[in-house]
Design an enzyme around this catalytic site. Structure first.
Site, PDB file in Angstrom:
ATOM      1  N   LYS A 252       0.833  -1.201   0.000  1.00  0.00           N
ATOM      2  CA  LYS A 252       0.000   0.000   0.000  1.00  0.00           C
ATOM      3  C   LYS A 252       0.865   1.247   0.000  1.00  0.00           C
ATOM      4  O   LYS A 252       1.852   1.331   0.734  1.00  0.00           O
ATOM      5  CB  LYS A 252      -0.902   0.025   1.237  1.00  0.00           C
ATOM      6  N   ARG A 325     -10.910 -11.015  -0.271  1.00  0.00           N
ATOM      7  CA  ARG A 325     -11.802 -11.897  -1.028  1.00  0.00           C
ATOM      8  C   ARG A 325     -11.258 -13.316  -1.071  1.00  0.00           C
ATOM      9  O   ARG A 325     -12.023 -14.276  -1.203  1.00  0.00           O
ATOM     10  CB  ARG A 325     -12.021 -11.324  -2.439  1.00  0.00           C
TER      11      ARG A 325
HETATM   12  N1  BES Z   1      -8.384  -3.460   3.144  1.00  0.00           N
HETATM   13  C1  BES Z   1      -8.604  -3.037   1.840  1.00  0.00           C
HETATM   14  C2  BES Z   1      -9.923  -2.317   1.629  1.00  0.00           C
HETATM   15  C3  BES Z   1     -10.100  -1.037   2.388  1.00  0.00           C
HETATM   16  C4  BES Z   1      -9.807   0.178   1.793  1.00  0.00           C
HETATM   17  C5  BES Z   1     -10.595  -1.048   3.665  1.00  0.00           C
HETATM   18  C6  BES Z   1      -9.999   1.356   2.486  1.00  0.00           C
HETATM   19  C7  BES Z   1     -10.779   0.134   4.368  1.00  0.00           C
HETATM   20  C8  BES Z   1     -10.489   1.336   3.779  1.00  0.00           C
HETATM   21  C9  BES Z   1      -8.555  -4.217   0.855  1.00  0.00           C
HETATM   22  O1  BES Z   1      -7.875  -5.339   1.268  1.00  0.00           O
HETATM   23  C10 BES Z   1      -7.875  -3.697  -0.341  1.00  0.00           C
HETATM   24  O2  BES Z   1      -6.729  -3.411  -0.240  1.00  0.00           O
HETATM   25  N2  BES Z   1      -8.613  -3.570  -1.448  1.00  0.00           N
HETATM   26  C11 BES Z   1      -8.097  -3.068  -2.664  1.00  0.00           C
HETATM   27  C12 BES Z   1      -8.469  -4.054  -3.747  1.00  0.00           C
HETATM   28  C13 BES Z   1      -7.828  -3.803  -5.067  1.00  0.00           C
HETATM   29  C14 BES Z   1      -6.358  -4.085  -5.031  1.00  0.00           C
HETATM   30  C15 BES Z   1      -8.500  -4.716  -6.070  1.00  0.00           C
HETATM   31  C16 BES Z   1      -8.723  -1.718  -2.915  1.00  0.00           C
HETATM   32  O3  BES Z   1      -9.905  -1.534  -2.599  1.00  0.00           O
HETATM   33  O4  BES Z   1      -8.039  -0.841  -3.412  1.00  0.00           O
HETATM   34 ZN    ZN Z   2      -5.857  -5.406   0.848  1.00  0.00          ZN
END
Ligand code: BES
Ligand code: ZN
Ligand code: MG
Length: 472
Positions: A252, A325
Site C-alpha cells: 500500500k 476476497r
Molecule cells: N483493506 C482493503 C480495503 C479497504 C480500503 C478497507 C480502504 C478500508 C479502507 C482491501 O484489502 C484492499 O486493499 N482492497 C483493494 C483491492 C484492489 C487491489 C483490487 C482496494 O480496494 O483498493
Molecule cells: Zn488489501
C-alpha cells in the site's frame, strides 16, 4: 458501574440526567425542576443539552427533538460520560420519568454504557473507567429490569466490537482473535474450533493459507457454533479477519496506518455472536472468521501466482492487496459445505471502491435474494447501521475471467471494484440461495465525536440484532 433500578433512596445523586422531548418540555420542567427556561436557551432540540443547578442538585437536560431515531438517542446518551467527566462524581441518576417507550430507554441505556469506553489502553495514566460509578435508573416502564439487562448485553458486545478494531495489530493478531473466540466458548453456550495452519492445510483452505504465508504470525481459521434447542432457523456469518493489511507485495502506498481496521468484518460478526449467545436468541448460528495478517516477506504470495481454494477453483492472484476476497472465498465455501445455513451473510472491509461509492454513510449490500436484501436494508434503517444495494449482474463476473486459472482476484481496472469483488465471492458460495455480502470498508472505522483518532464503530452488531429479532 453498579446499577440500581427505581431505588427508594436516590437523593444523594448529585447529577440528574433527564431526557427531554421537544413537545414535552413544559411539563417536564414543571414536574422535575419547577423552573422555567427561556426557549432561546433550551427547548429540547435534538443534540442540545442544558445544565442547571437547583437546590444542591445538578440537572443535565438532554434534548431529543420531536421524535428521535434510536441511534440518535444512543449518541446523545453516550455523550453523558464522554463529555461531562468533571460533573460525574460517585452517583448519577438517569430519570426517564414518563418516557416509556421500550426502544427509547434501551437505546439510551446502551448509549450511556458506551460512554465508559476509552481508547487509552496503553497509557500509564488510565482515564476513569467508571467502575465505581453508581447509576440510578428511574422509570415507570414495567419491564425496566429486562430492558436494562438487555441494554447491558448490547453495550458489552458493542464495546467488544470497538475494542477488537481499536487494539493495535501487534496485540490483536490472528491468535488473539482465536483466543478471544475460545474464551467466549467458555463463558457462553458457544462451541469454538480453531484450525491452525496444519489443520487448515488438511481442510484444503488453500486461498486462506496463501494470504498468511508472508506473516510471522500464524493464521487461524476460527469457527464458533451457537446452538439453541428452540432454534427457528440457522444463520451463517463470515467475517474478514485481516488483522493488518500491508497490501502484501503490492504494498500500500496510501492509508496503511489505518489497516489495523481490516478485521472490522470479523469484529462485527464476533461481537454479534457474543450478543446472540448472551441473549440466548432462538436461532442456530455458525460464525467463521478466517484470521490472517497480510505481510511482506520472502515467503509472501506473489502477484501472478496461481493458488487453489477450498471450493476447488484455481485463482490467479493479480494483486496481493485483494486478499480479503481470498480468505472469504475459503470461509464461505467451508461454511456452505460443512454447515449449509439457511441464510449466509458476510461482513468485510473489502474495497476502497465501496468507500468511493457511498462515503461513510452506509455499507454496500449485495445479495442474490431480494427478500434477504430487503430485510437487511430494513434492519439497517432501524439500527442506524445503514446498507444500500448494488447489483450482481453477470456482466461483471466476466471481468474476473482468468486466462490461466478458473478466476482471477482483480480485473486490474479502477472501476466497479466493490461489485467485481462481490462477484468474485459469489463464485465460492456453491450456489447458496440466500447469501448477502456487506462491504463495510467505509463504516467499520472512522472519525467520530468520541475520539481524536479514527476508531472502531462495531458497525453490524446493531444491524444483525434487528435483522434476527425481526424474524423471530
Ligand atoms: N483493506 C482493503 C480495503 C479497504 C480500503 C478497507 C480502504 C478500508 C479502507 C482491501 O484489502 C484492499 O486493499 N482492497 C483493494 C483491492 C484492489 C487491489 C483490487 C482496494 O480496494 O483498493
Ligand atoms: Zn488489501
Ligand atoms: Mg507464516
Amino acid at each position: 458501574m453498579q446499577f440500581y433500578i427505581n431505588p427508594s433512596d436516590f437523593a444523594k445523586s448529585s447529577l440528574f440526567v433527564i431526557p427531554v422531548l421537544e413537545k414535552r418540555i413544559d411539563e417536564i420542567l414543571e414536574e422535575k425542576i419547577q423552573k422555567k427556561i427561556k426557549t432561546s436557551l433550551f427547548s429540547g432540540k435534538k443534540d442540545s443539552t442544558f445544565l442547571l443547578e437547583s437546590e444542591e442538585k445538578v440537572f443535565l437536560l438532554i434534548g431529543l427533538g420531536e421524535s428521535p431515531d434510536p441511534w440518535e438517542i444512543e449518541k446523545s446518551f453516550r455523550r453523558v460520560l464522554t463529555k461531562n467527566k468533571e460533573l460525574v462524581e460517585k452517583h448519577i441518576t438517569l430519570d426517564f420519568h414518563d418516557l416509556c417507550s421500550k426502544n427509547l430507554i434501551e437505546n439510551a441505556l446502551v448509549g450511556f454504557q458506551l460512554g465508559s469506553y476509552s481508547l487509552g489502553f496503553y497509557k500509564k495514566e488510565k482515564s476513569r473507567d467508571f467502575g465505581d460509578l453508581k447509576v440510578n435508573i428511574l422509570s415507570q416502564n414495567k419491564d425496566i429490569d429486562q430492558i436494562f439487562l438487555k441494554s447491558q448485553k448490547i453495550a458489552k458486545a458493542k464495546i467488544e466490537g470497538f475494542k477488537l478494531v481499536d487494539l493495535p495489530p501487534n496485540e490483536l493478531t490472528p491468535e488473539y482473535l482465536a483466543n478471544w473466540a475460545i474464551e467466549k466458548g467458555k463463558n457462553l453456550k458457544i462451541n469454538t474450533k480453531v484450525f491452525n495452519e496444519e489443520i487448515s492445510k488438511n481442510e484444503d483452505l488453500k486461498a486462506f493459507l496463501a494470504v498468511g504465508r508472508g506473516s510471522s504470525k500464524p493464521s487461524k481459521f476460527i469457527i464458533l457454533e451457537y446452538r439453541n434447542p428452540n432454534a427457528k432457523f440457522h444463520i451463517g456469518l463470515v467475517g474478514k479477519g485481516v488483522t493488518f493489511d500491508t497490501g502484501g507485495l503490492n504494498i500500500k502506498t496510501a492509508g496503511m496506518v489505518h489497516m489495523k481496521s481490516d478485521m472490522g468484518g470479523a469484529a462485527a460478526v464476533l461481537a454479534a455472536t457474543q450478543l446472540i449467545a448472551d441473549l440466548e436468541l432462538e436461532i442456530n448460528l455458525t460464525t467463521i472468521v478466517p484470521a490472517v495478517e497480510n505481510a511482506v516477506d520472502k515467503d509472501s504470495y506473489l502477484p501472478s501466482e496461481v493458488i487453489g481454494s477450498h471450493a476447488g477453483l484455481s485463482i490467479e492472484v493479480i494483486d496481493t492487496d485483494a486478499e480479503g476476497r481470498l480468505i472469504l472465498a475459503d470461509g464461505l465455501s467451508y461454511m456452505v459445505k460443512n454447515y449449509n445455513p439457511d441464510q449466509l451473510i458476510d461482513f468485510a472491509t473489502l474495497t476502497g471502491s465501496s468507500v468511493s461509492t457511498f462515503g461513510y454513510e452506509c455499507g454496500a449490500l449485495f445479495s442474490n435474494d431480494d427478500n434477504l436484501s430487503k430485510s437487511l436494508q430494513d434492519a439497517g434503517m432501524e439500527s442506524g447501521e445503514k446498507v444500500w444495494p448494488l447489483p450482481l449482474w453477470e456482466k461483471y463476473r466476466t471481468e474476473m475471467d482468468s486466462e490461466i486459472a478458473d478466476i482471477k482476484n482483480y480485473n486490474g481496472k479502477p472501476i466497479a471494484g466493490a461489485i467485481t469483488a462481490a462477484k468474485f465471492l459469489e463464485a465460492f458460495i456453491h450456489e447458496h440461495k440466500k447469501w448477502a455480502h456487506m462491504d463495510i470498508a467505509g463504516v467499520a472505522y472512522g472519525d467520530s465525536e468520541f475520539s481524536k483518532t479514527k476508531s472502531g464503530t462495531a458497525f453490524g452488531v446493531g444491524l444483525l440484532l434487528k435483522f434476527i429479532e425481526n424474524q423471530l
